[in-house]
Design a protein around this motif. Structure first.
Motif, PDB file in Angstrom:
ATOM      1  N   ALA A 210     -10.222  -7.961  84.467  1.00  0.00           N
ATOM      2  CA  ALA A 210      -8.874  -7.632  84.921  1.00  0.00           C
ATOM      3  C   ALA A 210      -7.951  -8.844  84.800  1.00  0.00           C
ATOM      4  CB  ALA A 210      -8.924  -7.137  86.362  1.00  0.00           C
ATOM      5  N   GLY A 211      -8.475 -10.014  85.219  1.00  0.00           N
ATOM      6  CA  GLY A 211      -7.676 -11.235  85.090  1.00  0.00           C
ATOM      7  C   GLY A 211      -7.433 -11.599  83.644  1.00  0.00           C
ATOM      8  N   LEU A 212      -8.443 -11.388  82.812  1.00  0.00           N
ATOM      9  CA  LEU A 212      -8.321 -11.692  81.386  1.00  0.00           C
ATOM     10  C   LEU A 212      -7.279 -10.793  80.724  1.00  0.00           C
ATOM     11  CD1 LEU A 212      -9.226 -13.184  78.862  1.00  0.00           C
ATOM     12  CD2 LEU A 212     -11.136 -11.598  78.676  1.00  0.00           C
ATOM     13  N   MET A 213      -7.230  -9.547  81.131  1.00  0.00           N
ATOM     14  CA  MET A 213      -6.252  -8.616  80.567  1.00  0.00           C
ATOM     15  C   MET A 213      -4.835  -9.109  80.845  1.00  0.00           C
ATOM     16  SD  MET A 213      -6.208  -5.679  78.947  1.00  0.00           S
ATOM     17  CE  MET A 213      -5.200  -4.212  78.643  1.00  0.00           C
ATOM     18  N   ALA A 214      -4.604  -9.576  82.069  1.00  0.00           N
ATOM     19  CA  ALA A 214      -3.278 -10.098  82.425  1.00  0.00           C
ATOM     20  C   ALA A 214      -2.961 -11.362  81.625  1.00  0.00           C
ATOM     21  CB  ALA A 214      -3.225 -10.386  83.926  1.00  0.00           C
ATOM     22  N   THR A 215      -3.964 -12.238  81.453  1.00  0.00           N
ATOM     23  CA  THR A 215      -3.756 -13.469  80.689  1.00  0.00           C
ATOM     24  C   THR A 215      -3.441 -13.163  79.225  1.00  0.00           C
ATOM     25  OG1 THR A 215      -5.308 -14.633  82.142  1.00  0.00           O
ATOM     26  CG2 THR A 215      -4.784 -15.681  80.051  1.00  0.00           C
ATOM     27  N   MET A 216      -4.151 -12.216  78.648  1.00  0.00           N
ATOM     28  CA  MET A 216      -3.913 -11.853  77.257  1.00  0.00           C
ATOM     29  C   MET A 216      -2.519 -11.254  77.073  1.00  0.00           C
ATOM     30  SD  MET A 216      -7.677 -10.267  76.313  1.00  0.00           S
ATOM     31  CE  MET A 216      -7.305  -9.901  74.616  1.00  0.00           C
ATOM     32  N   THR A 217      -2.068 -10.479  78.049  1.00  0.00           N
ATOM     33  CA  THR A 217      -0.711  -9.925  77.983  1.00  0.00           C
ATOM     34  C   THR A 217       0.320 -11.041  78.034  1.00  0.00           C
ATOM     35  OG1 THR A 217      -1.466  -7.897  79.086  1.00  0.00           O
ATOM     36  CG2 THR A 217       0.902  -8.328  79.076  1.00  0.00           C
ATOM     37  N   ASP A 218       0.097 -12.022  78.926  1.00  0.00           N
ATOM     38  CA  ASP A 218       1.015 -13.171  79.005  1.00  0.00           C
ATOM     39  C   ASP A 218       1.016 -13.957  77.693  1.00  0.00           C
ATOM     40  OD1 ASP A 218       1.627 -12.475  81.593  1.00  0.00           O
ATOM     41  OD2 ASP A 218       0.259 -13.935  82.509  1.00  0.00           O
ATOM     42  N   SER A 219      -0.170 -14.092  77.083  1.00  0.00           N
ATOM     43  CA  SER A 219      -0.265 -14.836  75.832  1.00  0.00           C
ATOM     44  C   SER A 219       0.503 -14.133  74.714  1.00  0.00           C
ATOM     45  CB  SER A 219      -1.741 -14.996  75.441  1.00  0.00           C
ATOM     46  OG  SER A 219      -1.873 -15.716  74.239  1.00  0.00           O
ATOM     47  N   ILE A 220       0.386 -12.816  74.649  1.00  0.00           N
ATOM     48  CA  ILE A 220       1.124 -12.061  73.629  1.00  0.00           C
ATOM     49  C   ILE A 220       2.626 -12.172  73.874  1.00  0.00           C
ATOM     50  CG2 ILE A 220       1.588  -9.710  72.812  1.00  0.00           C
ATOM     51  CD1 ILE A 220      -1.392  -9.131  73.216  1.00  0.00           C
ATOM     52  N   GLU A 221       3.019 -12.172  75.125  1.00  0.00           N
ATOM     53  CA  GLU A 221       4.441 -12.349  75.457  1.00  0.00           C
ATOM     54  C   GLU A 221       4.928 -13.729  75.011  1.00  0.00           C
ATOM     55  OE1 GLU A 221       7.109 -12.958  79.505  1.00  0.00           O
ATOM     56  OE2 GLU A 221       5.351 -11.637  79.570  1.00  0.00           O
ATOM     57  N   GLU A 222       4.123 -14.752  75.255  1.00  0.00           N
ATOM     58  CA  GLU A 222       4.519 -16.106  74.868  1.00  0.00           C
ATOM     59  C   GLU A 222       4.552 -16.246  73.350  1.00  0.00           C
ATOM     60  OE1 GLU A 222       6.402 -19.073  75.895  1.00  0.00           O
ATOM     61  OE2 GLU A 222       5.344 -18.138  77.578  1.00  0.00           O
ATOM     62  N   GLU A 223       3.637 -15.565  72.670  1.00  0.00           N
ATOM     63  CA  GLU A 223       3.635 -15.587  71.204  1.00  0.00           C
ATOM     64  C   GLU A 223       4.930 -14.971  70.664  1.00  0.00           C
ATOM     65  OE1 GLU A 223       1.015 -13.620  67.546  1.00  0.00           O
ATOM     66  OE2 GLU A 223       0.193 -13.713  69.577  1.00  0.00           O
ATOM     67  N   ARG A 224       5.370 -13.884  71.288  1.00  0.00           N
ATOM     68  CA  ARG A 224       6.618 -13.245  70.864  1.00  0.00           C
ATOM     69  C   ARG A 224       7.812 -14.159  71.125  1.00  0.00           C
ATOM     70  NH1 ARG A 224       8.269  -7.938  69.853  1.00  0.00           N
ATOM     71  NH2 ARG A 224      10.339  -8.096  68.914  1.00  0.00           N
ATOM     72  N   ARG A 225       7.781 -14.843  72.276  1.00  0.00           N
ATOM     73  CA  ARG A 225       8.863 -15.770  72.602  1.00  0.00           C
ATOM     74  C   ARG A 225       8.950 -16.880  71.550  1.00  0.00           C
ATOM     75  NH1 ARG A 225      10.548 -16.594  77.701  1.00  0.00           N
ATOM     76  NH2 ARG A 225       8.481 -16.033  78.508  1.00  0.00           N
ATOM     77  N   MET A 226       7.769 -17.407  71.150  1.00  0.00           N
ATOM     78  CA  MET A 226       7.753 -18.478  70.168  1.00  0.00           C
ATOM     79  C   MET A 226       8.277 -17.990  68.820  1.00  0.00           C
ATOM     80  SD  MET A 226       4.584 -20.948  69.000  1.00  0.00           S
ATOM     81  CE  MET A 226       4.537 -21.692  70.621  1.00  0.00           C
ATOM     82  N   ASP A 227       7.944 -16.765  68.440  1.00  0.00           N
ATOM     83  CA  ASP A 227       8.457 -16.213  67.181  1.00  0.00           C
ATOM     84  C   ASP A 227       9.980 -16.164  67.188  1.00  0.00           C
ATOM     85  OD1 ASP A 227       5.922 -15.902  66.205  1.00  0.00           O
ATOM     86  OD2 ASP A 227       5.759 -13.779  66.742  1.00  0.00           O
ATOM     87  N   LEU A 228      10.550 -15.758  68.320  1.00  0.00           N
ATOM     88  CA  LEU A 228      12.011 -15.689  68.429  1.00  0.00           C
ATOM     89  C   LEU A 228      12.627 -17.083  68.372  1.00  0.00           C
ATOM     90  CD1 LEU A 228      12.276 -12.989  71.255  1.00  0.00           C
ATOM     91  CD2 LEU A 228      12.851 -12.682  68.836  1.00  0.00           C
ATOM     92  N   LEU A 229      11.966 -18.054  69.024  1.00  0.00           N
ATOM     93  CA  LEU A 229      12.470 -19.425  69.009  1.00  0.00           C
ATOM     94  C   LEU A 229      12.395 -20.017  67.604  1.00  0.00           C
ATOM     95  CD1 LEU A 229      10.880 -20.773  72.317  1.00  0.00           C
ATOM     96  CD2 LEU A 229      13.333 -20.580  71.845  1.00  0.00           C
ATOM     97  N   LEU A 230      11.296 -19.741  66.902  1.00  0.00           N
ATOM     98  CA  LEU A 230      11.175 -20.244  65.535  1.00  0.00           C
ATOM     99  C   LEU A 230      12.250 -19.640  64.631  1.00  0.00           C
ATOM    100  CD1 LEU A 230       7.288 -20.151  65.141  1.00  0.00           C
ATOM    101  CD2 LEU A 230       8.721 -22.203  65.161  1.00  0.00           C
TER     102      LEU A 230
END
Length: 467
Positions: A210-230
């Protein structure tokens, strides 16, 4: 322990107790039964190798997590929120680069958490499998004992006080039961304890997932943020896009002709204008720093350590020789090979190799000028940073490069992204893994040196050769 004599006289099953099993044998009631020897125990299979078992379980866990990550999607509201946060940023090179560095730091932190959760789940899985095996073995043992007792129930001993012979048979039966029932009770207690442990492990696994699922969701969100910044960072540099394209083409030609890393660096610094000019400016900044008095140098160092170094710097904030034990690995992962280890070709490795999860972000380990960014011979996609003081940092094995030559990058700034699988290259020979692998090489005045003294204490350990 052999108990055939205890059953002699009433024609029941004989229970032979060995180290691992109870063997039930039908025998006739006869004095000769007391002299019969137990059959030799069957050869036991070799115990499982804990390291191999853990490696297999981790591979299985990793495959499950990769499948799970593909099923996670950000909601439209979350995507809109990310887009709005980027839109509200000050549209300047400094602010975008700092946002990229912050995003990369968060993303690496999340990737480390995912790796730790992956290891915990694999360990919990191995322990759970061990208990299940034990339960399976114990179930067979108890079934055989209970079967023997059932046979005794079908042919009960005669009642006491009938004849002396009947009394003797009853006593023998009581001795047999007295020997067997405590063993059954002991095995039942073990069974109950293992079932409780199994339930606890399953609860821990569910919580970790359950904790890993939340972490993976946060990671995908951060990946999307980085794509927008790039994308925003790319917009700021479009004014000289034609020049950059011409330089990229020229660098590819030079990379095709170079036969060594030293030759590649030399050709880049002499033939590519952006690299040549940036390198000259960086060297001048280094020379100016050497002219400072001890007091001025101490003030500059104190100022840099008290906050973020000058965002407009074109030379490293600190001399590279002073950064020992202060650098963080450019990726979150497991170290498979260190400088000096056998490289699978009969030679010693000139750098270190780190296995990562798919699409892991690669950051600059230190301030440096990007001397080269692109494909080079058997190295695959490669980035070379000039970190000053005669040091060059070589990174290879990435899938996508997000920087360009001639650019000065800050420590922690995202440079590239790893692929989904290991890239075939000369630096990744004889590695027992199909995970993406990053090769890291430090060079001083053109010669490879061991990078271990520069990494922080938490990054200097070596993991097993992961499979």
């Amino acid at each position: 322990m052999i108990l055939p004599a205890l059953a002699a006289g009433f024609g029941v099953a004989v229970i032979v107790v060995s180290a691992n099993t109870f063997t039930v044998q039908a025998q006739e009631a006869a004095p000769a039964a007391a002299q019969s020897a137990a059959p030799p125990p069957a050869a036991e299979p070799p115990p499982p190798d804990p390291a191999a078992e853990l490696a297999a379980k981790r591979d299985q866990t990793r495959a499950e997590l990769e499948t799970l990550s593909k099923s996670i999607n950000l909601s439209s509201d979350k995507v809109s929120e990310l887009q709005q946060s980027i839109a509200n940023l000050e549209k300047s090179t400094q602010s975008i680069r700092q946002a990229l560095i912050d995003s990369a730091a968060r993303r690496k932190g999340l990737e480390k958490q995912i790796l730790e959760s992956e290891k915990k789940l694999a360990d919990l899985g191995v322990r759970e499998d061990g208990i299940r095996r034990s339960l399976h073995e114990r179930r067979g043992l108890l079934a055989e004992v209970l079967a023997a007792l059932q046979r005794m129930g079908r042919n009960p001993p005669p009642a006491l006080l009938v004849t002396p012979d009947d009394a003797l048979a009853s006593v023998r039966s009581a001795i047999l039961l007295g020997a067997v029932v405590p063993g059954i009770r002991k095995e039942t207690d073990k069974l109950a304890a293992d079932l409780a442990s199994l339930a606890a492990l399953q609860t821990a696994s569910a919580a970790e997932k359950a904790g890993l699922m939340a972490t993976m969701t946060d990671s995908i969100e951060e990946e999307r943020r980085m794509d927008l910044l790039l994308a925003e960072n790319d917009k700021l540099s479009r004014s000289n896009a034609a020049d950059l394209q011409a330089e990229r083409k020229r660098s590819e030609e030079l990379a095709g002709k170079a036969t060594s890393l030293e030759g590649l660096v030399a050709s880049m610094e002499s033939e590519i204008a952006s690299v040549r000019d940036a390198a000259a400016a960086a060297r001048q900044a280094e020379e100016n720093r050497k002219l400072l008095t001890d007091e001025q140098r101490a003030q500059a160092k104190a100022l840099a350590e008290s906050g973020v170094p000058d965002k407009n710097r074109i030379a490293p904030a600190y001399p590279f020789g002073e950064l020992r034990a202060k650098l963080e690995l450019p990726v979150a992962g497991d170290i498979l090979r260190q400088f000096g280890d056998a490289d699978g070709t009969g030679h010693e490795a000139m750098g270190m190799t780190v296995a990562t999860n798919p699409e892991t972000v690669v950051t600059a380990p230190a301030d440096g000028l990007v001397v080269f960014a692109g494909a080079f011979r058997s190295y695959g996609q490669m980035i070379i940073l000039d970190a000053g003081d005669g040091y060059h940092l070589v990174l290879s094995g990435m899938d996508t490069i997000n920087t360009r030559q001639g650019k000065f990058v800050f420590s922690g700034e995202p440079l590239a992204v790893m692929g989904a699988k290991r890239v075939a290259s000369a630096t990744a020979l004889a590695l027992e893994t199909d995970r993406p692998t990053l090769y890291i090489e430090f060079r001083k005045d053109g010669k490879p040196v061991d990078s271990r003294p520069w990494w922080t204490a938490k990054d200097t350990g070596k993991a097993r050769n992961d499979s």
